[in-house]
Design a protein around this motif. Structure first.
Motif: not given
Length: 233
Positions: A41-51, A74-79, A86-92, A94-95
């Motif tokens: 589990f990771a924390d959220i952004d306090p404004y968007s409530f997303c990761l 209804g607010h999109p995560a900062d994809l 993900a790219d920097e660490r070689g991760l996938r 997945i929305e």
């Protein structure tokens, strides 16, 4: 495809870790567990409530295989920022694909009406902190989530009881963060997740609300707002 199928297609399985939000439904964590991996589990952004991408980056280990963001309320995560991690660490990346039991996206007309209702509330509510929208983001307002400032959960819950007592429907959008549920309990502190869990309240913003209903919602909320300290800017 659901999240489980997407994870399996990406080769995620036993021994892997997948980063998910705790301030959300348990769906993403359950999907990770269903493929034999471990939700982290990771924390959220306090404004968007997303990761929060910074929190996600800090949660990555040698076993991390993927990141599963959730578009919340209804607010999109900062994809873009999450993809960079993900790219920097070689991760996938997945929305999260909502389960069949979760509501489907509504029509553009319904979204436009909700957005208009949200703008009305933004301009008139006082005593609560209205939803923020990140620059360039398009908020669909599936829920209109405000923060009730004060000293934590008792203030928000007292505010909610007062609203319901005056006939205003409202709900606590995330009752318990996933990392505190018995099935996923972790000994960790996610400050923004904990703060949101204690302060947030979803007010009605349905597309079919009338101007009179919106006016009454504002009047009732603002009348109660004087009982609460206003959040610092």
């Amino acid at each position: 495809m659901g999240t489980v199928e997407l994870l399996r297609a990406a080769g995620v399985g036993s021994g892997d870790e997948v980063i998910v939000p705790s301030y959300a439904t348990a769906g993403p964590a359950e999907a990770v567990r269903d493929v034999g991996a471990r939700p982290v589990f990771a924390d959220i952004d306090p404004y968007s409530f997303c990761l929060d991408p910074a929190s996600v980056a800090g949660a990555v280990t040698s076993r991390t295989a993927a990141i599963v963001p959730v578009h919340l309320f209804g607010h999109p995560a900062d994809l873009a920022a999450l993809q960079a991690v993900a790219d920097e660490r070689g991760l996938r990346l997945i929305e999260h694909a909502p389960h069949e039991s979760e509501p489907e996206p509504e029509s553009d007309d319904a979204v436009l009406r909700r957005r208009a209702h949200a703008a009305y509330l933004d301009a008139r509510l006082s005593g609560v902190v209205t939803p923020a929208v990140a620059p360039g983001a398009v908020h669909r307002y599936r829920s209109y989530v405000v923060r009730v400032p004060g000293n934590g959960r008792p203030d928000r819950d007292a505010f909610a009881r007062a609203l319901r007592g005056r006939g205003i429907g409202c709900r606590v959008p995330v009752q318990t963060p996933v990392h505190r549920l018995p099935a996923f309990r972790r000994e960790l502190w996610l400050p923004e997740t904990e703060r949101a869990a204690g302060e947030c309240l979803a007010l009605p913003v349905q597309a079919g609300m009338s101007p009179r209903e919106l006016h009454r919602l504002v009047a009732v909320c603002n009348a109660l707002g004087g009982l609460l300290p206003v959040a610092a800017a």
